[in-house]
Write an enzyme that holds these catalytic residues in place. Structure first.
Site, PDB file in Angstrom:
ATOM      1  N   CYS A  38       0.818  -1.226   0.000  1.00 43.91           N
ATOM      2  CA  CYS A  38       0.000   0.000   0.000  1.00 43.91           C
ATOM      3  C   CYS A  38       0.845   1.267   0.000  1.00 43.91           C
ATOM      4  O   CYS A  38       0.324   2.360  -0.228  1.00 43.91           O
ATOM      5  CB  CYS A  38      -0.943  -0.011   1.193  1.00 43.91           C
ATOM      6  SG  CYS A  38      -1.936  -1.511   1.265  1.00 43.91           S
TER       7      CYS A  38
ATOM      8  N   CYS B 295     -13.463  -1.202   7.671  1.00 42.40           N
ATOM      9  CA  CYS B 295     -12.509  -1.501   6.597  1.00 42.40           C
ATOM     10  C   CYS B 295     -12.683  -0.545   5.425  1.00 42.40           C
ATOM     11  O   CYS B 295     -13.805  -0.177   5.073  1.00 42.40           O
ATOM     12  CB  CYS B 295     -12.730  -2.920   6.075  1.00 42.40           C
ATOM     13  SG  CYS B 295     -12.694  -4.182   7.360  1.00 42.40           S
TER      14      CYS B 295
ATOM     15  N   LYS C  68     -10.643   5.069   4.203  1.00 40.77           N
ATOM     16  CA  LYS C  68     -11.929   4.558   4.675  1.00 40.77           C
ATOM     17  C   LYS C  68     -13.097   5.041   3.814  1.00 40.77           C
ATOM     18  O   LYS C  68     -13.934   4.254   3.406  1.00 40.77           O
ATOM     19  CB  LYS C  68     -12.108   4.981   6.149  1.00 40.77           C
ATOM     20  CG  LYS C  68     -13.402   4.655   6.813  1.00 40.77           C
ATOM     21  CD  LYS C  68     -13.573   3.177   7.104  1.00 40.77           C
ATOM     22  CE  LYS C  68     -14.313   2.434   6.051  1.00 40.77           C
ATOM     23  NZ  LYS C  68     -15.768   2.482   6.133  1.00 40.77           N
TER      24      LYS C  68
ATOM     25  N   HIS D 236      -9.412   3.250  -1.646  1.00 44.14           N
ATOM     26  CA  HIS D 236      -8.023   2.797  -1.542  1.00 44.14           C
ATOM     27  C   HIS D 236      -7.621   1.951  -2.753  1.00 44.14           C
ATOM     28  O   HIS D 236      -7.500   0.740  -2.658  1.00 44.14           O
ATOM     29  CB  HIS D 236      -7.873   2.001  -0.240  1.00 44.14           C
ATOM     30  CG  HIS D 236      -6.488   1.524   0.069  1.00 44.14           C
ATOM     31  ND1 HIS D 236      -5.348   2.143  -0.408  1.00 44.14           N
ATOM     32  CD2 HIS D 236      -6.059   0.467   0.811  1.00 44.14           C
ATOM     33  CE1 HIS D 236      -4.277   1.480   0.031  1.00 44.14           C
ATOM     34  NE2 HIS D 236      -4.686   0.469   0.761  1.00 44.14           N
TER      35      HIS D 236
END
Ligand code: ZN
Lengths: 126, 389
Positions: free
Chosen positions: B84, B210, B332, B336
């Site tokens: 990430c 998540c 969030k 992402h």
């Protein structure tokens, strides 16, 4: 330089294949660093703390304490969700393992052998 | 040494995109070109972040493909992969190249498609994400990425008394911020009860703890302070970058709640910028899960260790709080798309420092920090930017 002579220093290699074969036979192998004393349950070519290549293969304790845990509900392909994964504190080393039962952080657990679920071996504690 | 400026920024909406990677990336890259007032012919290098294209799209050697698609074929291209933290690492190396005088005008970008709508289904994508864990000593247990942060966060809850309600408050805050960001994947407010009633993904995280699977792209143009004056885009200064790693697998970490690499990267960045955490006005952190934001704000020294859980509950990290964290909505709510995330944080912070962030503007923001974490916190890049006005 270390005070010990070269002859006293371990230079043992522990491969993943050897670690997995021992696991299948019910033994959890690890490594101890001759220089800094760090222990690991995940064999490496050198110590993760100090970089030393002087490593000794050790048989890790079969009793430990849950250090942290998670219940995986949404699983990767090839796994059925609803299982628990935990970091088990074995005293000097910690190991990532599958955990059966409802033990929480601080509870004592025991190594019961290899996880039979997947294609590749993982330690199972209960 | 040359000081480096960001002179152009662009990003797509995050969400579902049916376009192939080159088309998706072009939308972000041209927005950055136009913001900077540069043409492709002005660009002399390209630094790309793409984490998983080989696994998810059967598409590798992407940097020259994307460069060709946007008309900059021939320049040196490099692609970074650090889970990430992929595109903030690309940014770091672009900045170093400009500082060293290797390149004058550099395009840095990230692109990724992770939604089940446009790619792999959830179990397959969960496997791809889990591939950042140790192949021999973690993956065979069935550990997932939510599970990795589940382990770190469960330990934090044990050591400091952080609760599921504390975690939910992070999601509620970031969703609220997301409603103010037109590019965010989620534009709806949620309540603590909404979070606590959701299905478990990996304990202690429920669905709304998540970040989502996202498609998207982001890009920035960086150049030297000297050349920055010749471009249209209002420049923002790069005042410090820190980059550190920690051991894999996570069982070998000395401390599960410290996110050591984030602490090391933050120290390096604060020192390079010559500032401390108290001097920051706005922060974007890597909140892949609610618990990750709790660990991040402690690692960055925005709050004391153990107090991260209360920060969102008490409003400390809200847009109007003492130190606004994730005004964009964070991973969030904004989304992402792995390889685009690091650069997207820098796009947000550049807009904040220019005063261009619209309804989510942090008033008078002059110094900003981005925290982009990869894997089980085995990589973290921390970047500090400052306004030039
Ligand atoms: Zn050692």
């Amino acid at each position: 330089m270390s005070a010990t002579s070269d002859d006293d220093r371990a230079n043992e290699v522990l491969t993943h294949a050897e670690w997995a074969a021992a696991l299948a036979d019910g033994e959890l192998l690890g490594q101890r660093c001759s220089d800094c004393g760090h222990e690991t349950a995940a064999p490496k070519a050198a110590c993760a703390r100090c970089g030393s290549r002087s490593l000794e293969t050790v048989s890790l304790p079969t009793e430990g304490v849950v250090y942290s845990e998670t219940t995986v509900a949404v699983a990767p392909a090839g796994f059925e969700g609803g299982y628990r994964v935990a970091v088990i504190d074995l005293g000097e080393a910690r190991v990532l393992a599958r955990l059966e039962g409802d033990a929480g952080i601080g509870d004592s657990v025991e190594f019961v052998g290899p996880l039979e679920d997947g294609e590749e071996p993982a330690p199972l504690f209960a | 040494m040359t000081d480096v400026r960001v002179v152009g920024v662009g990003m797509t909406d995050f969400g579902v995109h049916e376009q192939p990677l080159p088309e998706l990336f072009a939308d972000a890259a041209f927005e950055a070109f136009d913001d900077a007032g540069v043409e492709g012919a002005d660009v002399d290098a390209f630094y790309l972040g793409n984490a998983m294209g080989g696994q998810t799209e059967r598409d590798t050697h992407l940097a020259p493909t994307l460069a060709t698609h946007i008309g900059i074929a021939g320049v040196p291209c490099q692609r970074y992969e650090d889970a990430c933290a992929t595109s903030s690492n690309a940014f770091k190396h672009a900045v170093r190249a400009v500082e060293a005088g290797d390149h004058d005008v550099v395009l840095v970008g990230g692109v990724e498609r992770c939604t089940p709508v446009t790619g792999l289904d959830t179990p397959e994508m969960t496997s791809v994400f889990a591939s950042a864990a140790h192949r021999q000593y973690e993956q065979p247990t069935g550990l997932t990425f939510p599970g990795v942060f589940g382990l770190l966060t469960t330990r934090h809850m044990h050591e400091y008394g952080t609760t599921e309600e504390d975690l939910a408050a992070v999601a509620v805050k970031n969703h609220r911020h997301g409603t103010l960001n037109p590019r965010a994947q989620f534009g709806k407010e949620i309540s603590v009860d909404d979070v606590l009633e959701g299905p478990v993904v990996a304990s202690p995280f429920r669905l709304m703890d998540c970040c989502p699977f996202s498609d998207g792209a982001a890009a920035v143009v960086v150049t030297s302070d000297e050349l920055a004056e010749t471009f249209d885009g209002e420049p923002v200064g790069v005042s410090g970058i820190g980059h550190a790693t920690d051991v894999i697998p996570l069982a070998d970490k000395a401390d599960l709640t410290a996110t050591r690499s984030a602490r090391d990267a933050a120290s390096e960045a604060y020192e390079a910028a010559g500032i401390g955490p108290d001097e920051l006005d706005v922060v974007e952190v890597h909140d892949c899960f609610t618990g990750a934001e709790v660990l991040a704000i402690e690692a960055l020294d925005l709050v004391e260790d153990g107090e991260g859980g209360r920060a969102a509950v008490e409003g400390t990290t809200a847009l109007e709080g003492r130190i606004p964290v994730n005004p964009s909505g964070g991973l969030k709510a904004k989304g992402h798309p792995i390889g685009a995330t690091g650069v997207a944080q820098l796009v947000e912070l550049t807009e904040q420092l220019r005063g261009d962030a619209g309804r989510r503007q942090v008033e008078g923001a002059e110094r900003a920090l981005a925290h982009n974490l990869g894997g089980d916190a085995a990589t973290t890049v921390v970047t500090i930017l400052e306004g030039m006005a």
